[in-house]
Design an enzyme around this catalytic site. Sequence first.
Site, PDB file in Angstrom:
ATOM      1  N   GLU A  62       0.815  -1.198   0.000  1.00  0.00           N
ATOM      2  CA  GLU A  62       0.000   0.000   0.000  1.00  0.00           C
ATOM      3  C   GLU A  62       0.857   1.261   0.000  1.00  0.00           C
ATOM      4  OE1 GLU A  62      -0.352  -2.479   2.158  1.00  0.00           O
ATOM      5  OE2 GLU A  62      -2.243  -3.389   1.544  1.00  0.00           O
ATOM      6  N   PRO A 267      12.274 -13.388   0.966  1.00  0.00           N
ATOM      7  CA  PRO A 267      11.192 -13.408   1.961  1.00  0.00           C
ATOM      8  C   PRO A 267      10.521 -12.048   2.101  1.00  0.00           C
ATOM      9  CG  PRO A 267      13.325 -13.398   3.047  1.00  0.00           C
ATOM     10  CD  PRO A 267      13.597 -13.549   1.582  1.00  0.00           C
ATOM     11  N   ARG A 268       9.248 -12.054   2.433  1.00  0.00           N
ATOM     12  CA  ARG A 268       8.511 -10.808   2.637  1.00  0.00           C
ATOM     13  C   ARG A 268       9.152  -9.977   3.739  1.00  0.00           C
ATOM     14  NH1 ARG A 268       5.145  -7.697  -0.430  1.00  0.00           N
ATOM     15  NH2 ARG A 268       3.665  -6.544   0.853  1.00  0.00           N
ATOM     16  N   GLY A 308      14.856  -3.688  -0.332  1.00  0.00           N
ATOM     17  CA  GLY A 308      14.864  -2.782  -1.474  1.00  0.00           C
ATOM     18  C   GLY A 308      15.446  -3.361  -2.745  1.00  0.00           C
ATOM     19  N   GLU A 309      15.580  -4.702  -2.824  1.00  0.00           N
ATOM     20  CA  GLU A 309      16.163  -5.306  -4.027  1.00  0.00           C
ATOM     21  C   GLU A 309      15.164  -6.148  -4.818  1.00  0.00           C
ATOM     22  OE1 GLU A 309      20.809  -5.724  -3.772  1.00  0.00           O
ATOM     23  OE2 GLU A 309      19.869  -7.205  -2.450  1.00  0.00           O
ATOM     24  N   ASN A 333       1.046  -8.303  -4.338  1.00  0.00           N
ATOM     25  CA  ASN A 333       0.781  -7.471  -5.510  1.00  0.00           C
ATOM     26  C   ASN A 333       1.340  -8.072  -6.801  1.00  0.00           C
ATOM     27  OD1 ASN A 333       0.356  -5.406  -7.319  1.00  0.00           O
ATOM     28  ND2 ASN A 333       1.564  -3.890  -6.220  1.00  0.00           N
ATOM     29  N   GLU A 336       3.530  -5.585  -9.584  1.00  0.00           N
ATOM     30  CA  GLU A 336       4.973  -5.299  -9.539  1.00  0.00           C
ATOM     31  C   GLU A 336       5.776  -6.223 -10.454  1.00  0.00           C
ATOM     32  OE1 GLU A 336       5.185  -3.364  -5.041  1.00  0.00           O
ATOM     33  OE2 GLU A 336       5.841  -5.420  -5.374  1.00  0.00           O
TER      34      GLU A 336
END
Length: 423
Positions: A62, A267-268, A308-309, A333, A336
Amino acid sequence: MLLFIYRFLTSYLIESLLKVHIHFRLKKGKEDPRRYFERYGIPTLQRPDGPLIWFHAASVGESLSILSLIERLHELYPKFNFLITTNTFTSAKLINQRLPKKSLHQFIPFDAKRWVQRFLAYWQPCCAIWIESELWPNRILETYAQNIPLILLNARLSDRSYQRWYRFQSFIRPLLSRFLLCLSPSSEQASRLKFLGAPNVIVLGNLKFSAKPLNYHESDLKKLQLNIKKRPVWLAASTHPGEEGMIAEAHALIRKKYPELLTIILPRHPERGDEIVKLLSKKFKVAQRSKDKTSFEDCEIYVCDTLGETGLFYHFVDIVFLGGSLVPIGGHNLIEPALLKCAILHGPYTHKSTELVNLFKQHEASIEVQNAQYLATKVLELLNDHHLCDKLSQAAFNLASAQNNILEKIIATLSPYLDKIGE
């Protein structure tokens, strides 16, 4: 009555329990030790002068979805400042890496009445724009009491949320009625919101289609290409506990045909890297990106536990399994990886984004898999058939790209409300 009881309990009685909860979250690394006071509504940044628009986004997906919107609003309303609040430590890290101009970030206070009041008294936003289904009573009622216009953007209720609120309409109706405007991604969602009490609902489409492709550094991509070379590779992204074992099972099955296979797990929650490596290294040769970014040679499974990768790995691979969907998390999502031309697979648990998943299925732009064996079968099909892989990834890209006018529709709808602030 239920809402009255909630308001009473969260006026004073709940604060000590929430402080204990925050203490345990700190011990688990789920709160920032330098900023946890923000959870009590205590600011850690100076409020800028001038109009302030408050955006609240619960978590990573989000929060990233609003960045393009804020950048565009900054162009149109250069005097505005933007406050972004989020719930999770991970989303805070990502947002702080990509903050638009004249924007700042804070953690949202927990829904204790006095903490919310403290937050509002300090920041004094001119407008509150919240994303999806952040329907916490004190935040809504206290914001409304301060005559701050409330707008719900990408307003939606998952199947589970809708069934829950259907049973407790007396609780949800007074909350939804406080929203000046709800912008919904679909007619089905709009009907749900209207039935439960939202007075002004407009269908515009899914905000997440307006997001820019995830970024990456070209130098990092070249290093990956140099180190991994021609090995067959696929990515399991945004995985959750319980999924990594199934990914490893699928890996073992695929290796029977492709012994040089490299499986990448992203991993999330990156802080789970050590846990995942410990689990998988019992049977496989595992490397961990946070410890060594170049160790691929003797590696079967590569755990990318850095922040961030995601864009880098989406750009590098052709095949992506999107996690949170083989276990009942609700999925993540699809847009992406679609924007970076990935062939997308996901599991059956996608209740948090039912409309989006159905849209991808209708356009034959994703594949649903039920378990590790079926996942291995489909990854093998895509590795064996480059034409099929290209067809699937192109369908996903075309679908995601075709919706990129949604941002301007959203801005056109918000402008009458924002123009009044700028007067």
